[in-house]
Motif scaffolding. Structure first.
Motif, mmCIF file in Angstrom:
data_model
loop_
_atom_site.group_PDB
_atom_site.id
_atom_site.type_symbol
_atom_site.label_atom_id
_atom_site.label_comp_id
_atom_site.label_asym_id
_atom_site.label_seq_id
_atom_site.Cartn_x
_atom_site.Cartn_y
_atom_site.Cartn_z
ATOM 1 N N LEU A 78 -13.822 1.642 -15.232
ATOM 2 C CA LEU A 78 -14.360 2.944 -14.813
ATOM 3 C C LEU A 78 -13.570 4.018 -15.556
ATOM 4 O O LEU A 78 -12.354 4.134 -15.395
ATOM 5 N N HIS A 79 -14.274 4.797 -16.383
ATOM 6 C CA HIS A 79 -13.616 5.841 -17.178
ATOM 7 C C HIS A 79 -13.800 7.188 -16.480
ATOM 8 O O HIS A 79 -14.936 7.596 -16.240
ATOM 9 N N GLU A 80 -12.715 7.863 -16.175
ATOM 10 C CA GLU A 80 -12.802 9.195 -15.546
ATOM 11 C C GLU A 80 -11.835 10.138 -16.255
ATOM 12 O O GLU A 80 -10.659 9.845 -16.361
ATOM 13 N N MET A 81 -12.346 11.271 -16.694
ATOM 14 C CA MET A 81 -11.495 12.185 -17.498
ATOM 15 C C MET A 81 -10.580 13.065 -16.652
ATOM 16 O O MET A 81 -9.596 13.596 -17.142
ATOM 17 N N ARG A 82 -10.933 13.259 -15.351
ATOM 18 C CA ARG A 82 -10.060 14.089 -14.522
ATOM 19 C C ARG A 82 -8.845 13.272 -14.084
ATOM 20 O O ARG A 82 -8.962 12.060 -13.950
ATOM 21 N N PRO A 83 -7.702 13.776 -13.779
ATOM 22 C CA PRO A 83 -7.351 15.193 -13.829
ATOM 23 C C PRO A 83 -6.924 15.679 -15.220
ATOM 24 O O PRO A 83 -6.649 16.849 -15.381
#
Ligand SMILES: Cc1cc2nc3c(=O)[nH]c(=O)nc-3n(C[C@H](O)[C@H](O)[C@H](O)COP(=O)(O)OP(=O)(O)OC[C@H]3O[C@@H](n4cnc5c(N)ncnc54)[C@H](O)[C@@H]3O)c2cc1C
Length: 444
Positions: A27-32
């Motif tokens: 799962l790729h998430e740019m935040r924070p």
């Protein structure tokens, strides 16, 4: 490997569904590290505005969608139930606890690798679910435009209101296409005719209506000319609307043989049975104001609104020209789209498409054939709308009964005077179809 891009509502549900099916995913998430203009934290599944997942009133359309999700084992629905706060008939959650529980469920799941990074190119290996939301980063938006064709990626949503067909006064409106140029030999539009007095009163009401405060500052200033709010058009001069979305040219009223002073056109949406869109009436007014002001339109005095107008930042694809009912790109079936970017609107609709994409991606990875959800279900109707609506007028949709198929003629006739019973019957039919389609779904 399965990659899920975006750890919002759709991406989190998708990743949890993949894990539940026994498979691994990243799962790729740019935040924070990189924030969007609306998110405040690094939590997964952060709700960017209201904390309401809409009505829990039994036999309403938003309830049906949530009920189907619960029966299919939606993990975000489970977390919503655990973090619910009292709010009448709505399913409203404690936003911090909701996002914290999602983050912790994902971080502690050994089958999900959480990668905090901005994805700039779509991974070429394996299966990909794009769930990067309405505020997809610029680099990724460029990559999606490359994949889908730039003309099929939008950055603004200008949604016009939709009214129930049976609430329109057909003794006032008339059916006609401009200069008689119908697309298919039928008269395509319903036209609401104004005389001068009615028009002047309507313009006054538009000019004094209160606007919704913008979520994101740029929403206030950065309108495309093609999707100006009607109240903004009215501000440019008292006659501007009569030369714009309310122009009466070529629309003679067959009952008087004369051209009205101004006209509001209503267009029936394909795949939206029983409802009409107010063409060009995207606006920024508060919902109660829209109800009052638009009920001043001749023929809409008793209109029931299925959706109100809105304008906001929204990255989404022209899904009907790109996706299958299983949410796969037609040209590249290993790529799924889910959440707001797939062309739905709303928190629960985003969770719903996340669940569908997650379950289907897991099946694809296991070599199974994919079959779309039954059309009678809310989930199937949402996918049918996304993949089958008219691409020329595509607008993202919330779940509502007008997306679901009508009851058969005999049943419809039986319930014709009882809307509540009709809706209950549509829900009963949907849940029955879901149970037959997925017999291992949990039944209430
Ligand atoms: C300002 C605003 C207010 C809204 N208010 C409401 C509301 O009140 N009620 C409602 O029902 N709906 C609302 N919506 C619409 C919509 O339901 C929500 O935006 C919902 O969160 C969409 O879910 P999603 O999973 O598609 O996207 P999101 O929940 O936004 O998740 C997408 C995720 O992808 C990440 N991401 C983006 N680009 C990249 C990248 N390149 N690489 C890695 N990660 C990336 C983002 O950081 C984000 O976490 C609102 C939308 C906006 C923009």
């Amino acid at each position: 490997m399965i990659h899920v891009i975006g750890g919002g509502l759709a991406g989190s549900e998708a990743a949890l569904q993949i894990s539940r099916a026994g498979l691994r995913c990243v799962l790729h998430e740019m935040r924070p590290l990189q924030q969007t203009p609306a998110h405040k934290t690094g939590d997964l599944g952060e709700l960017v505005c209201s904390n309401s997942l809409k009505s829990e009133q039994e036999n309403s359309a938003p309830w049906l969608l949530k009920e189907e999700l619960r029966r299919l084992g939606s993990l975000l629905m489970e977390i919503a139930a655990r973090t619910r706060v009292p709010a009448g008939h709505a399913l409203t959650v404690d936003r911090e606890r909701f996002a914290e529980e999602i983050t912790s469920a994902i971080s502690s799941d050994p089958k999900i690798e959480l990668c905090r990074e901005e994805v700039q190119t779509i991974p070429e290996d394996g299966i990909v679910i794009v769930a990067s939301g309405p505020l997809t980063s610029n680099a990724l938006a460029g990559e999606i435009a490359r994949l889908t064709g730039a003309e099929r990626l939008f950055f603004y949503d200008s949604i016009s209101p939709i009214v129930e067909a049976e609430s329109i006064d057909h003794s006032i409106v008339f059916r006609a296409s401009r200069y008689g140029k119908s697309l298919d030999g039928t008269e395509d539009y319903l036209n609401c005719p104004f005389n001068r007095e009615e028009y002047e009163r309507f313009v006054d009401a538009l000019l004094s209506a209160a606007s919704v405060p913008a979520h994101i500052q740029e929403d206030q200033v950065c309108y495309f000319e093609a999707c100006l709010p009607v109240e903004e058009i009215a501000r440019r001069g008292r006659d501007t609307l009569r030369f714009g979305p309310m122009k009466p040219m070529g629309l003679d009223d067959p009952r008087t043989g004369r051209r009205p002073y101004a006209v509001v056109q209503l267009r029936q949406e394909n795949l939206r049975a029983d409802s009409y869109n107010l063409v060009g009436f995207q606006n920024h007014m508060r919902f109660p104001e829209q109800k009052c002001v638009f009920r001043m339109i001749p023929g809409l005095e008793k209109a029931e609104f299925l959706r109100y107008g809105q304008i906001h930042r929204n990255t989404y694809i022209n899904a009907p020209s790109l996706l299958t009912p299983t949410l796969q790109l037609r040209t590249q079936p290993s790529v799924f789209f889910a959440g707001q970017i797939s062309g739905v609107e709303g928190y629960v609709e985003s969770i719903a498409t996340g669940l569908i994409a997650g379950q289907f991606a897991a099946r694809l990875a296991s070599g199974e054939e994919l079959a779309a959800f039954p059309r009678e279900t809310a989930l199937g109707s949402l996918c049918s709308y996304i993949s089958g609506a008219n691409p020329a007028h595509y607008q993202p949709a919330n779940i509502s009964f007008d997306l679901l198929p009508k009851l058969d003629e005999a049943t419809g006739r039986h319930f014709r005077h009882d809307k509540r019973a009709r809706h209950a019957e549509i829900c009963r039919r949907a849940l029955g179809a879901l149970a037959r389609w997925q017999p291992d779904a949990v039944h209430a």
